[in-house]
Design an enzyme around this catalytic site. Structure first.
Site, PDB file in Angstrom:
ATOM      1  N   GLY A  73      44.108  38.291  33.330  1.00 31.32           N
ATOM      2  CA  GLY A  73      43.353  39.487  32.974  1.00 31.32           C
ATOM      3  C   GLY A  73      43.184  39.642  31.472  1.00 31.32           C
ATOM      4  N   GLN A 182      43.211  46.135  38.203  1.00 25.10           N
ATOM      5  CA  GLN A 182      43.951  46.919  39.210  1.00 25.10           C
ATOM      6  C   GLN A 182      43.096  47.210  40.451  1.00 25.10           C
ATOM      7  OE1 GLN A 182      47.173  47.823  39.301  1.00 25.10           O
ATOM      8  NE2 GLN A 182      47.663  46.983  37.295  1.00 25.10           N
ATOM      9  N   SER A 202      42.633  39.578  37.721  1.00 23.63           N
ATOM     10  CA  SER A 202      43.840  38.792  37.500  1.00 23.63           C
ATOM     11  C   SER A 202      44.519  38.487  38.830  1.00 23.63           C
ATOM     12  CB  SER A 202      44.791  39.564  36.590  1.00 23.63           C
ATOM     13  OG  SER A 202      46.038  38.922  36.554  1.00 23.63           O
ATOM     14  N   CYS A 327      54.154  46.350  29.773  1.00 23.62           N
ATOM     15  CA  CYS A 327      53.888  45.911  28.409  1.00 23.62           C
ATOM     16  C   CYS A 327      54.511  46.838  27.375  1.00 23.62           C
ATOM     17  CB  CYS A 327      52.392  45.840  28.174  1.00 23.62           C
ATOM     18  SG  CYS A 327      51.528  45.182  29.577  1.00 23.62           S
TER      19      CYS A 327
HETATM   20  C1  LIG Z   1      47.921  43.474  34.324  1.00 27.88           C
HETATM   21  C2  LIG Z   1      46.718  43.985  33.677  1.00 27.88           C
HETATM   22  C3  LIG Z   1      46.045  43.234  32.699  1.00 27.88           C
HETATM   23  C4  LIG Z   1      46.573  41.917  32.196  1.00 27.88           C
HETATM   24  O1  LIG Z   1      46.467  40.898  33.172  1.00 27.88           O
HETATM   25  P1  LIG Z   1      47.301  39.543  32.962  1.00 27.88           P
HETATM   26  O2  LIG Z   1      46.814  38.651  34.055  1.00 27.88           O
HETATM   27  O3  LIG Z   1      48.739  39.913  33.124  1.00 27.88           O
HETATM   28  O4  LIG Z   1      46.965  39.032  31.607  1.00 27.88           O
HETATM   29  C5  LIG Z   1      44.892  43.748  32.159  1.00 27.88           C
HETATM   30  N1  LIG Z   1      44.408  44.941  32.549  1.00 27.88           N
HETATM   31  C6  LIG Z   1      45.020  45.687  33.495  1.00 27.88           C
HETATM   32  C7  LIG Z   1      44.420  46.983  33.911  1.00 27.88           C
HETATM   33  C8  LIG Z   1      46.197  45.237  34.084  1.00 27.88           C
HETATM   34  O5  LIG Z   1      46.806  45.991  34.988  1.00 27.88           O
END
Ligand SMILES: *Cc1c(COP(=O)(O)O)cnc(C)c1O
Length: 394
Positions: A73, A182, A202, A327
């Protein structure tokens, strides 16, 4: 490890057994490079092509080649934003609109672009955690290059009116991107109906392998290269394809999308029962809109306690939860999402996010309902802040 209840599906999810099985041969027998000319490579190429078609279908993309594989993501978000910024810059458009409660993959990329001469407007999300289409309409300027608004928030689960927001951007001839990390696999997503220009997803958020994601790009948008090198991903994102990851992601997404109606009916019931019950705790509140939210998301605040202490106590009782996003854990700052919906610092500190998925049961909810109130009571009995709140209100 002893038995535990996993209630942190917004942070990541378990790998689907079907996805795991589908990946295995591409680690062993079919290890060929998808770009090579012999049969062994051809098998990998076929698997990649097939996965791209499956993923396109899951979000109703017109063509498989609208889907670009990336590492997750964060990478999809970085590419969409930096790419659109470069396209805008060529036309002297250096203004980008987003919202205050985006994921850091968006907000920090915007900070980077700001350092490189872009002007950023972050829209308010109000107490309900929803961006207003009218406010977007007012914020768009002659020099706006991009609007990027997340589909569903990762902390409070609120779902945005993406179709309306995209329409407004297009009315002004502005590109529209959504971070749908999400949403994809959790609620229906149809890129043609929504008419978005770019969309990030993602794999590990829908029971696929970690380190895999995709960016949907509408036909006609000529996004600049993300990684220079070989001809993979139509020459825009070089690097030998992660065949097992790509296969696993596609199997997991297909499975997740097929389960949506049944799963969400069940999760909504569980979510609402848990919210009703936790709201009986004195000085508690639910964060974000009650209706326009992800079926598996519960985000609450309990005044007078620290979210971190609550999480540690829950962990001791076998419950995996979170106080915001993974994070920000490790930092003492309250969540920017909770601040964006107007919570004062001291209340935002006492937040708890429980996010449920396919594997959770009514028994999990029973256990959580039984476990949380005494923990909150115990933490409050040791909290000077709570003592102050009680005094002030007696
Ligand atoms: C988890 C998440 C990301 C990051 O995705 P990764 O695959 O972990 O880099 C970005 N945006 C949202 C809304 C997320 O929940």
């Amino acid at each position: 490890m002893s038995k535990f209840i996993y209630a942190d599906n917004a942070a990541t999810t378990s790998l689907s057994p079907a996805a795991f099985e589908a990946m295995k041969p591409y680690f062993s027998e079919f290890y060929g490079n998808a770009s090579s000319l012999y049969k062994l490579g051809g098998q990998s190429q076929k698997a990649v092509d097939n996965a791209r078609a499956v993923i396109a279908e899951c979000i109703n993309a017109p063509k498989p080649n609208n889907i670009f594989f990336v590492s997750g993501g964060s990478e999809a978000d970085n590419w969409a934003l930096k790419g659109a910024a470069e396209l805008g810059e060529r036309k002297n458009k250096k203004h980008i609109i987003s919202s205050k409660f985006e994921h850091h993959a968006i907000l920090h990329t915007l900070e980077y672009l700001e350092k490189h001469g872009f002007e950023i407007t972050l829209l308010d999300v109000h107490e309900n955690g929803i961006v207003s289409p009218e406010e977007l309409d007012k914020a768009i300027r002659e020099d706006t290059a991009l609007v990027t608004i997340m589909f569903a928030n990762n902390e409070i689960g609120t779902v945005q009116p993406i179709k309306e927001l995209a329409q407004i951007a297009h009315k002004h001839n502005v590109l529209f991107h959504t971070d749908a990390v999400q949403a994809v696999g959790n609620i229906p997503v149809d890129v043609q109906d929504l008419d978005v220009d770019m969309l990030s997803m993602s794999s590990h958020k829908f029971h696929g392998p970690k380190g895999m994601g995709a960016l949907y790009v509408k036909k006609g948008i000529r996004l600049p290269n993300l990684i220079h090198g070989g001809a993979q991903e139509r020459g825009l994102r070089a690097g030998t394809e992660n065949t097992p990851g790509i296969v696993g992601m596609s199997v997991a997404l297909k499975e997740a999308v097929e389960k949506i109606p049944e799963k969400n009916a069940r999760l909504e019931k569980m979510r609402d029962r848990l919210i009703e019950s936790l709201l009986k705790i004195d000085r508690s509140r639910i964060n974000g809109d009650r209706i326009h939210r992800l079926p598996g998301n519960v985000n609450m605040c309990f005044e007078g306690i620290e979210g971190e202490s609550l999480l540690l106590m829950l962990d001791l009782n076998g419950i995996c939860a979170s106080s915001g996003s993974a994070c920000t854990s490790g930092s003492l700052d309250p969540s920017h999402v909770l601040l964006s919906i107007g919570l004062p610092h001291e209340i935002a500190h006492g937040s708890l996010r429980l996010t449920f998925g396919d594997e959770n049961t009514e028994e999990d909810i029973d256990y959580i309902i039984k476990t949380i109130p005494p923990i909150v009571e115990r933490l409050r009995s040791m909290s000077p802040l709570w003592e102050k709140i009680v005094k002030e209100n007696s």
